[in-house]
Design a protein around this motif. Structure first.
Motif, PDB file in Angstrom:
ATOM      1  N   ARG A  93      -3.353  -2.850   9.191  1.00  0.00           N
ATOM      2  CA  ARG A  93      -2.233  -1.925   9.241  1.00  0.00           C
ATOM      3  C   ARG A  93      -1.099  -2.290   8.279  1.00  0.00           C
ATOM      4  O   ARG A  93       0.057  -2.400   8.667  1.00  0.00           O
ATOM      5  N   HIS A  94      -1.494  -2.511   7.064  1.00  0.00           N
ATOM      6  CA  HIS A  94      -0.447  -2.714   6.069  1.00  0.00           C
ATOM      7  C   HIS A  94      -0.217  -1.381   5.378  1.00  0.00           C
ATOM      8  O   HIS A  94      -1.137  -0.595   5.244  1.00  0.00           O
ATOM      9  N   TYR A  95       0.996  -1.153   4.940  1.00  0.00           N
ATOM     10  CA  TYR A  95       1.369   0.083   4.240  1.00  0.00           C
ATOM     11  C   TYR A  95       1.122   1.316   5.108  1.00  0.00           C
ATOM     12  O   TYR A  95       0.853   2.401   4.599  1.00  0.00           O
ATOM     13  N   PRO A 126      10.108  -9.923  -0.605  1.00  0.00           N
ATOM     14  CA  PRO A 126       9.010  -9.021  -0.248  1.00  0.00           C
ATOM     15  C   PRO A 126       9.520  -7.593  -0.294  1.00  0.00           C
ATOM     16  O   PRO A 126      10.713  -7.362  -0.533  1.00  0.00           O
ATOM     17  N   SER A 127       8.651  -6.642  -0.063  1.00  0.00           N
ATOM     18  CA  SER A 127       9.106  -5.251  -0.060  1.00  0.00           C
ATOM     19  C   SER A 127      10.118  -5.039   1.058  1.00  0.00           C
ATOM     20  O   SER A 127      10.027  -5.660   2.125  1.00  0.00           O
ATOM     21  N   ALA A 128      11.091  -4.159   0.804  1.00  0.00           N
ATOM     22  CA  ALA A 128      12.222  -3.991   1.725  1.00  0.00           C
ATOM     23  C   ALA A 128      11.901  -2.964   2.811  1.00  0.00           C
ATOM     24  O   ALA A 128      12.474  -1.880   2.849  1.00  0.00           O
ATOM     25  N   ASN A 129      10.945  -3.335   3.666  1.00  0.00           N
ATOM     26  CA  ASN A 129      10.570  -2.462   4.777  1.00  0.00           C
ATOM     27  C   ASN A 129      10.143  -3.344   5.944  1.00  0.00           C
ATOM     28  O   ASN A 129       9.847  -4.526   5.742  1.00  0.00           O
ATOM     29  N   ARG A 130      10.094  -2.762   7.131  1.00  0.00           N
ATOM     30  CA  ARG A 130       9.596  -3.548   8.256  1.00  0.00           C
ATOM     31  C   ARG A 130       8.114  -3.850   8.035  1.00  0.00           C
ATOM     32  O   ARG A 130       7.390  -3.043   7.461  1.00  0.00           O
ATOM     33  N   LEU A 176      14.306  -9.951   9.689  1.00  0.00           N
ATOM     34  CA  LEU A 176      14.603  -8.524   9.521  1.00  0.00           C
ATOM     35  C   LEU A 176      13.324  -7.701   9.354  1.00  0.00           C
ATOM     36  O   LEU A 176      13.207  -6.593   9.865  1.00  0.00           O
ATOM     37  N   LYS A 177      12.333  -8.275   8.687  1.00  0.00           N
ATOM     38  CA  LYS A 177      11.085  -7.533   8.480  1.00  0.00           C
ATOM     39  C   LYS A 177      10.139  -7.631   9.673  1.00  0.00           C
ATOM     40  O   LYS A 177       9.148  -6.920   9.717  1.00  0.00           O
ATOM     41  N   SER A 178      10.408  -8.569  10.593  1.00  0.00           N
ATOM     42  CA  SER A 178       9.454  -8.929  11.662  1.00  0.00           C
ATOM     43  C   SER A 178       8.131  -9.325  11.008  1.00  0.00           C
ATOM     44  O   SER A 178       7.044  -8.871  11.372  1.00  0.00           O
ATOM     45  N   LEU A 211       3.728   0.892  -6.706  1.00  0.00           N
ATOM     46  CA  LEU A 211       2.826   0.031  -5.921  1.00  0.00           C
ATOM     47  C   LEU A 211       3.198  -1.413  -6.232  1.00  0.00           C
ATOM     48  O   LEU A 211       3.572  -1.727  -7.365  1.00  0.00           O
ATOM     49  N   GLU A 212       3.031  -2.304  -5.243  1.00  0.00           N
ATOM     50  CA  GLU A 212       3.396  -3.702  -5.449  1.00  0.00           C
ATOM     51  C   GLU A 212       2.609  -4.321  -6.613  1.00  0.00           C
ATOM     52  O   GLU A 212       1.513  -3.867  -6.951  1.00  0.00           O
ATOM     53  N   SER A 213       3.169  -5.413  -7.137  1.00  0.00           N
ATOM     54  CA  SER A 213       2.575  -6.074  -8.306  1.00  0.00           C
ATOM     55  C   SER A 213       1.161  -6.570  -8.010  1.00  0.00           C
ATOM     56  O   SER A 213       0.820  -6.896  -6.872  1.00  0.00           O
ATOM     57  N   ILE A 267       5.263   1.400   5.466  1.00  0.00           N
ATOM     58  CA  ILE A 267       5.139   1.846   4.081  1.00  0.00           C
ATOM     59  C   ILE A 267       6.206   1.184   3.200  1.00  0.00           C
ATOM     60  O   ILE A 267       7.373   1.124   3.594  1.00  0.00           O
ATOM     61  N   SER A 268       5.796   0.705   2.038  1.00  0.00           N
ATOM     62  CA  SER A 268       6.759   0.057   1.140  1.00  0.00           C
ATOM     63  C   SER A 268       7.701   1.089   0.531  1.00  0.00           C
ATOM     64  O   SER A 268       7.273   2.198   0.210  1.00  0.00           O
ATOM     65  N   PRO A 269       8.981   0.747   0.358  1.00  0.00           N
ATOM     66  CA  PRO A 269       9.960   1.729  -0.127  1.00  0.00           C
ATOM     67  C   PRO A 269      10.040   1.810  -1.641  1.00  0.00           C
ATOM     68  O   PRO A 269      10.123   0.804  -2.331  1.00  0.00           O
TER      69      PRO A 269
HETATM   70 MG    MG Z   1       5.084  -5.396   1.515  1.00  0.00          MG
END
Ligand code: MG
Ligand code: TXA
Length: 325
Positions: A223-225, A137-141, A46-48, A174-176, A145-147
């Motif tokens: 290209r993260h976030y 993991p964060s619920a985004n592709r 789902l996240k690819s 922001l993530e842990s 951008i993390s939700p």
């Molecule tokens: Mg993430």
């Protein structure tokens, strides 16, 4: 809002090997039962998400964490402090316990496992009821951008959004912080709200940022976030057609959005992802971001911004944090 029926339904879905979106204090997570390989595979799909990128498991207590990872004295110290006392988001990477039932997809074949106890009441309740670890993991592709709100999750996944437990806006945003305790010296793989200074004061020894070029944390990937529009950092004012994301008192220049008008870094962290998302649209052709101070959670804020703005190969965290080095 989330009620008992929702928790029951979430547990049913998880035990059947499907995904659930759960709020945490950092960002919303895309959760699967970490002991079911097929369920974990659905996260990657789902996240690819690249399959070499391992996942964090979430549990409700340090006791439960010890079923899955081997905790040294140091690991116990930080876990007790940040999971049970001064609640501050921390993931520890520790050696994996032999013969666990964890799916090897969770650890991507590594001999260590990343574990955290979230402090969000909805995530904690779900974990207490479900009683098995959740990979999330964060619920985004992947790379996006993390939700930090349920709406942002729905925006990322659209009609493919799994069953979602609503939990309001994430307070940290922001993530842990990820702390690797498998190396000789404790090493931060990803900065977050739990700062190096906080970790050093508990461990009573120096904690360093990783300089390892191998990808160990997702924040080390290109290209993260990242928003769709290009991002310019440390800007005092925007170019024509750029949105302006301010920080602090901007004087007479009115920013399109301000991360924190009163220069509060915690407020800025909580706003970063949702404000980037809000400005990532026409008629803007780029986003200019005001300078953010480089201390406390400002280190993590700058880390996310540098990576979101850098279209290059994987960057070692040390280089991203100290571009001049
Ligand atoms: Mg993430
Ligand atoms: O705040 C958070 O940590 C959020 C919320 C949902 O809990 N979760 C999150 O998960 O950010 P994720 O999967 O996006 O980031 C976890 C990262 C992995 O991508 C990986 O690079 C690192 O943690 N990681 C996981 N296991 C590891 C291991 N054994 N060794 C080194 N790094 C590891």
């Amino acid at each position: 809002m989330t009620n008992t029926l929702n928790f029951e339904k979430a547990c049913q879905i998880l035990s059947c090997g499907d995904l659930v979106v759960m709020p945490t204090e950092t960002v919303y997570g895309l959760a699967a039962d970490a002991t079911q390989g097929m369920a974990v595979a659905k996260i990657y799909e789902l996240k690819s998400r690249p399959s070499f990128n391992p996942l964090i498991i979430h549990v409700d207590t340090l006791d439960h964490a010890q079923q899955w990872g081997v905790f040294s004295e140091e690991a116990l110290k930080v876990a007790e402090e940040f999971w049970h006392c001064n609640l501050s988001p921390l993931t520890v990477v520790v050696p994996i316990k032999k013969d666990t039932l964890l799916s090897s997809l969770v650890t991507a074949g590594l001999e260590s496992v990343a574990i955290r106890v979230p402090s969000h009441p909805v995530a904690l309740s779900l974990l207490k009821i479900y009683q098995r670890p959740l990979a999330a993991p964060s619920a985004n592709r992947s790379t996006h951008i993390s939700p930090t709100t349920a709406r942002a999750v729905q925006k990322s996944f659209g009609r493919q959004t799994p069953f979602l437990l609503e939990g309001g806006a994430c307070t940290i945003g922001l993530e842990s912080t990820i702390l690797d305790l498998t190396t000789k010296d404790p090493t931060v793989l990803r900065p977050g709200a739990t700062t190096v200074e906080m970790l050093e004061s508990i461990l009573q020894k120096p904690v360093r940022y990783t300089t390892d070029k191998a990808i160990k944390a997702p924040g080390m990937m290109k290209r993260h976030y990242a928003p769709n529009l290009s991002l310019r950092l440390n800007c005092l004012q925007p170019e024509k057609d750029e949105a302006f994301l301010g920080f602090g008192d901007q004087g007479t220049r009115k920013p399109d959005l301000n991360l924190s008008a009163k220069s509060d870094l915690k407020e800025a962290a909580a706003n970063l992802f949702s404000m980037m998302l809000a400005l990532d649209r026409a008629p803007f052709r780029g986003i200019a971001v005001a300078p953010i101070p480089f201390y406390g959670i400002g280190v993590a804020l700058n880390d996310r911004l540098v990576r979101a703005a850098t279209p290059s190969d994987p960057l070692p965290l040390g280089d991203a944090l100290h571009p001049q080095a």
